[in-house]
Motif scaffolding. Structure first.
Motif, PDB file in Angstrom:
ATOM      1  N   UNK A 182       0.818  -1.277  -0.106  1.00  0.00           N
ATOM      2  CA  UNK A 182      -0.375   0.094  -0.203  1.00  0.00           C
ATOM      3  C   UNK A 182       1.080   1.507   0.495  1.00  0.00           C
ATOM      4  N   UNK A 183       1.758   0.969   0.927  1.00  0.00           N
ATOM      5  CA  UNK A 183       2.768   2.558   0.966  1.00  0.00           C
ATOM      6  C   UNK A 183       3.303   2.389  -0.461  1.00  0.00           C
ATOM      7  N   UNK A 244       6.770  14.212   3.143  1.00  0.00           N
ATOM      8  CA  UNK A 244       7.216  12.671   3.935  1.00  0.00           C
ATOM      9  C   UNK A 244       6.046  12.304   3.816  1.00  0.00           C
ATOM     10  N   UNK A 245       5.694  10.800   4.465  1.00  0.00           N
ATOM     11  CA  UNK A 245       5.418   9.946   4.028  1.00  0.00           C
ATOM     12  C   UNK A 245       4.678   9.771   5.905  1.00  0.00           C
ATOM     13  N   UNK A 286       8.990   9.033   7.162  1.00  0.00           N
ATOM     14  CA  UNK A 286      10.093   8.457   5.966  1.00  0.00           C
ATOM     15  C   UNK A 286       9.736   9.437   5.261  1.00  0.00           C
ATOM     16  N   UNK A 287      10.456   9.968   4.445  1.00  0.00           N
ATOM     17  CA  UNK A 287      10.947  10.160   3.015  1.00  0.00           C
ATOM     18  C   UNK A 287       9.804   9.862   1.901  1.00  0.00           C
ATOM     19  N   UNK A 288       9.592   7.933   2.280  1.00  0.00           N
ATOM     20  CA  UNK A 288       8.875   7.552   1.031  1.00  0.00           C
ATOM     21  C   UNK A 288       7.811   6.881   1.911  1.00  0.00           C
ATOM     22  N   UNK A 289       7.227   6.235   1.218  1.00  0.00           N
ATOM     23  CA  UNK A 289       5.601   5.559   2.098  1.00  0.00           C
ATOM     24  C   UNK A 289       5.550   4.256   2.344  1.00  0.00           C
ATOM     25  N   UNK A 290       6.875   3.716   1.250  1.00  0.00           N
ATOM     26  CA  UNK A 290       7.108   2.164   1.089  1.00  0.00           C
ATOM     27  C   UNK A 290       7.884   1.720   2.093  1.00  0.00           C
TER      28      UNK A 290
END
Length: 357
Positions: A182-183, A244-245, A286-290
């Motif tokens: 989903x991230x 950010x995520x 975090x910077x990315x959602x994954x």
């Protein structure tokens, strides 16, 4: 001033959070545009602040949905024809060539698995399915110790030997990417938006969120962390994540009960059993959602004390809500503290818009 999105949009080549969205405007007079749809057995919501017409918004929605559909066909365990399902069905000791997306997610999953001391393991699927939280039917009783031991024999993310876009299964493992997919989908929608000139947006898929820029009126995108309560929805804390995520993992909604014991949907891959500790939810930035998605799952598995130690060691911005006899106790890692500094107290907030609109 933000550039307008081209009418021919670039295509998608490339649980526990609520949203606070206000509607004032800044001097460049952008508007808030919202679109949503079903995906991954849940839904996605996108809000952009931009000077767009109806056709441009419709094109953005279509491109976003195509990006999410691509991820679904790469990483779903519910689709027999998905790329991940084909990998799970592939014979042992045979090289399998992966798409860039699936290879990237497998590599990040294995990295986080190692850094979390095994708390994140994408091959936990047999244990997840055994407890009735996968594609199979939901259980009404716990499996036996023997069944759990048999499932654990197939849990080993290191049995997937990854070299670039090629993977070889050395054991009959079953990969389940529900803790990161989903991230990753959120990140791919963000790619679509940015490829088409959108610099101010909020993307949400199944509770995982990524934001960039600001709302009209130079207002930040503020996110409400939900209180971990099973039968009502309320705000525990407001945060301002900046660009950010944000992802949350908790055990307070998806579970079953047997003989007065509650079994969480979060399975510890080291034991093959649902988590039993007092950590109710974890929120990660975090910077990315994954990576936010995966780290939230990993820290939730670990429990409050060990999770805090690893979050500190890995410089992860994490916020913990722990169940106590007197209610809930909040704590956070050093890297999370800056996100709380300018956020309003929950007692000062207005009702939460939980539609993502």
């Amino acid at each position: 001033m933000m550039s307008r999105v081209a009418r021919r949009l670039a295509g998608p080549a490339l649980m526990g959070l609520a949203l606070l969205v206000a509607g004032c405007e800044n001097s460049s007079n952008p508007e808030l545009h919202r679109f949503a749809g079903p995906i991954f057995g849940t839904g996605f919501h996108v809000t952009v602040a931009a000077d767009l017409d109806a056709d441009e918004v419709a094109s953005l929605k279509q491109a976003s949905l195509e990006a999410l559909d691509k991820v679904d066909w790469q990483m779903s365990t519910y689709k027999d024809a998905s790329e991940l399902s084909k990998l799970n069905q592939a014979p042992l000791d045979t090289p399998v060539t992966l798409s860039d997306g699936l290879a990237q997610v497998l590599a990040e999953s294995q990295d986080i698995g190692k850094r979390s001391d095994g708390a994140f393991d994408i091959t936990v699927g047999p244990a997840v399915n055994l407890w009735g939280f996968g594609p199979d039917e939901r259980l009404d009783k716990a499996p036996s110790d023997e069944q759990i031991a048999q499932a654990l024999e197939k849990v080993d993310h290191l049995a997937l030997e990854l070299d670039g876009n090629t993977v070889i299964k050395r054991k009959p493992v079953y990969a389940d990417l529900s803790g990161i997919a989903k991230g990753y989908g959120v990140d791919r929608v963000a790619d679509v938006l940015e490829a088409n000139g959108i610099e101010n947006y909020l993307v949400e898929v199944g509770g995982e969120i990524r934001v960039k820029g600001e709302k009209p009126g130079h207002k930040p995108w503020r996110i409400a962390i939900e209180a971990p309560k099973s039968f009502e929805r309320s705000v525990q804390r407001i945060i301002d994540p900046g660009n950010a995520a944000v992802a949350t993992s908790g055990d307070y909604r998806n579970y079953f009960e047997q003989d007065g014991v509650r079994y969480s949907h979060t399975i510890d891959p080291r034991t093959g059993r649902p988590i039993q500790h007092s950590l109710a939810s974890v929120t990660v930035i975090t910077p990315d959602c994954a990576s936010a998605d995966a780290w939230a799952t990993a820290l939730n598995v670990l429990g409050a004390e060990k999770a805090m130690t690893i979050a500190d060691r890995e410089n992860i911005a994490a916020y913990f809500i722990v169940k106590t006899d007197d209610g809930f106790k909040q704590s956070w890692s050093p890297a999370f503290a800056p996100y709380l500094k300018d956020a309003p107290a929950t007692g000062d907030t207005k009702p939460v818009d939980e539609t993502g609109a």
